[in-house]
Write an enzyme that holds these catalytic residues in place. Structure first.
Site, PDB file in Angstrom:
ATOM      1  N   ASP A 114       0.835  -1.207   0.000  1.00  0.00           N
ATOM      2  CA  ASP A 114       0.000   0.000   0.000  1.00  0.00           C
ATOM      3  C   ASP A 114       0.865   1.251   0.000  1.00  0.00           C
ATOM      4  O   ASP A 114       0.716   2.135  -0.828  1.00  0.00           O
ATOM      5  CB  ASP A 114      -0.940  -0.008   1.214  1.00  0.00           C
ATOM      6  CG  ASP A 114      -0.231  -0.296   2.541  1.00  0.00           C
ATOM      7  OD1 ASP A 114       0.989  -0.568   2.534  1.00  0.00           O
ATOM      8  OD2 ASP A 114      -0.891  -0.249   3.583  1.00  0.00           O
TER       9      ASP A 114
ATOM     10  N   ASP B  50       6.774   3.991   3.827  1.00  0.00           N
ATOM     11  CA  ASP B  50       7.009   5.166   4.666  1.00  0.00           C
ATOM     12  C   ASP B  50       8.502   5.265   4.960  1.00  0.00           C
ATOM     13  O   ASP B  50       9.234   5.924   4.235  1.00  0.00           O
ATOM     14  CB  ASP B  50       6.150   5.036   5.929  1.00  0.00           C
ATOM     15  CG  ASP B  50       6.221   6.252   6.831  1.00  0.00           C
ATOM     16  OD1 ASP B  50       6.918   7.211   6.487  1.00  0.00           O
ATOM     17  OD2 ASP B  50       5.568   6.250   7.895  1.00  0.00           O
TER      18      ASP B  50
ATOM     19  N   PHE C 180       0.069  11.660   7.285  1.00  0.00           N
ATOM     20  CA  PHE C 180      -0.644  10.413   7.516  1.00  0.00           C
ATOM     21  C   PHE C 180      -1.904  10.366   6.664  1.00  0.00           C
ATOM     22  O   PHE C 180      -2.737  11.254   6.720  1.00  0.00           O
ATOM     23  CB  PHE C 180      -0.990  10.259   8.999  1.00  0.00           C
ATOM     24  CG  PHE C 180      -1.411   8.865   9.345  1.00  0.00           C
ATOM     25  CD1 PHE C 180      -0.466   7.881   9.579  1.00  0.00           C
ATOM     26  CD2 PHE C 180      -2.754   8.530   9.397  1.00  0.00           C
ATOM     27  CE1 PHE C 180      -0.855   6.577   9.872  1.00  0.00           C
ATOM     28  CE2 PHE C 180      -3.155   7.223   9.690  1.00  0.00           C
ATOM     29  CZ  PHE C 180      -2.206   6.258   9.926  1.00  0.00           C
TER      30      PHE C 180
HETATM   31  P1  IMP Z   1       7.587   1.489   6.952  1.00  0.00           P
HETATM   32  O1  IMP Z   1       7.811   1.744   5.476  1.00  0.00           O
HETATM   33  O2  IMP Z   1       8.387   0.353   7.489  1.00  0.00           O
HETATM   34  O3  IMP Z   1       7.794   2.754   7.753  1.00  0.00           O
HETATM   35  O4  IMP Z   1       6.084   1.086   7.231  1.00  0.00           O
HETATM   36  C1  IMP Z   1       5.137   1.067   6.249  1.00  0.00           C
HETATM   37  C2  IMP Z   1       3.815   0.632   6.848  1.00  0.00           C
HETATM   38  O5  IMP Z   1       3.347   1.576   7.818  1.00  0.00           O
HETATM   39  C3  IMP Z   1       2.746   0.595   5.765  1.00  0.00           C
HETATM   40  O6  IMP Z   1       2.669  -0.671   5.157  1.00  0.00           O
HETATM   41  C4  IMP Z   1       1.495   0.981   6.522  1.00  0.00           C
HETATM   42  O7  IMP Z   1       0.885  -0.171   7.080  1.00  0.00           O
HETATM   43  C5  IMP Z   1       1.978   1.887   7.627  1.00  0.00           C
HETATM   44  N1  IMP Z   1       1.858   3.313   7.240  1.00  0.00           N
HETATM   45  C6  IMP Z   1       2.844   4.146   6.907  1.00  0.00           C
HETATM   46  N2  IMP Z   1       2.378   5.380   6.602  1.00  0.00           N
HETATM   47  C7  IMP Z   1       1.030   5.302   6.726  1.00  0.00           C
HETATM   48  C8  IMP Z   1      -0.041   6.256   6.530  1.00  0.00           C
HETATM   49  O8  IMP Z   1       0.141   7.438   6.160  1.00  0.00           O
HETATM   50  N3  IMP Z   1      -1.291   5.805   6.753  1.00  0.00           N
HETATM   51  C9  IMP Z   1      -1.568   4.531   7.152  1.00  0.00           C
HETATM   52  N4  IMP Z   1      -0.593   3.610   7.343  1.00  0.00           N
HETATM   53  C10 IMP Z   1       0.689   3.984   7.132  1.00  0.00           C
HETATM   54 MG    MG Z   2       1.340  -2.155   5.074  1.00  0.00          MG
END
Ligand code: IMP
Ligand code: MG
Length: 183
Positions: A103, A106, A155
């Site tokens: 999805d 981040d 977010f």
């Molecule tokens: P990261 O890339 O390891 O920081 O984490 C990514 C995960 O954090 C995604 O797969 C989402 O589940 C969650 N996430 C990150 N940003 C958002 C956001 O803006 N809205 C909702 N979930 C988010």
């Molecule tokens: Mg996710």
């Protein structure tokens, strides 16, 4: 219904129509790249369910679908990079062309761990398709071949993305009103 925006939403960032057009564009690109091959889509639960379902239907390439659920240890609002598998793949990926469907990226820490994990199982190839990417992830070295939209570091909810398990069902990607977090 495209115009049905709940009151908790401050702003629609990416409309249903824009998502539809982008998924079609990504599918066309993937179809070209995988011509004559079968693809194993690996969706990361739960956020990727919408993009997974729409992408799979938009692709002409024959696909099979697998799902993984992972969870970061520690704080739920920021990623630690330490990941726990909540639900593993049901089948072997050895010699398969794996396309991880996400999805949003981040920090990129979850995806980075996931790519190492999947790669260690001996697939024929591994690529990534993510609907959304935030600026922090754009800075780190991640082999994300297919990106839908680069968005600001805010977010977002909708189209699979949740705030405390809500708003995943919205057909668009939007920003929540600040009072939703406060309340
Ligand atoms: P990261 O890339 O390891 O920081 O984490 C990514 C995960 O954090 C995604 O797969 C989402 O589940 C969650 N996430 C990150 N940003 C958002 C956001 O803006 N809205 C909702 N979930 C988010
Ligand atoms: Mg996710």
């Amino acid at each position: 219904m495209t115009d049905d925006v709940p009151p908790e939403i401050e702003k629609v960032l990416i409309s249903e129509e824009e998502i539809r057009a982008k998924v079609a564009e990504l599918a066309a690109q993937i179809d070209r790249d995988y011509a004559g091959r079968e693809v194993l889509l690996v969706g990361v639960l739960k956020g990727a369910v919408m993009i997974m379902a729409d992408l799979a239907r938009a692709l002409k390439t024959p696909v099979s679908m697998e799902f993984m659920a992972v969870s970061s240890y520690g704080s739920s609002t920021s990623s630690s990079g330490v990941v726990r598998i909540l639900k593993d793949l049901d089948r072997e990926v050895a010699d398969k062309h794996v396309l991880v469907v996400e999805d949003i990226i981040d920090s990129g820490l979850t995806l980075s761990w996931l790519l190492r994990n999947i790669s260690s199982r001996g697939p024929a190839s591994v690529e990534v398709c993510a609907l959304l990417r935030k600026p922090e992830a754009a800075k780190i070295e991640l082999p994300v071949k297919y990106i839908g939209f680069d968005i600001p570091s805010e977010f977002v909810v909708g189209y699979g993305l949740d705030y405390v398990e809500r708003y995943r069902d919205l057909p668009f990607v939007g920003l929540l009103k600040p009072e939703v977090y406060a309340g």
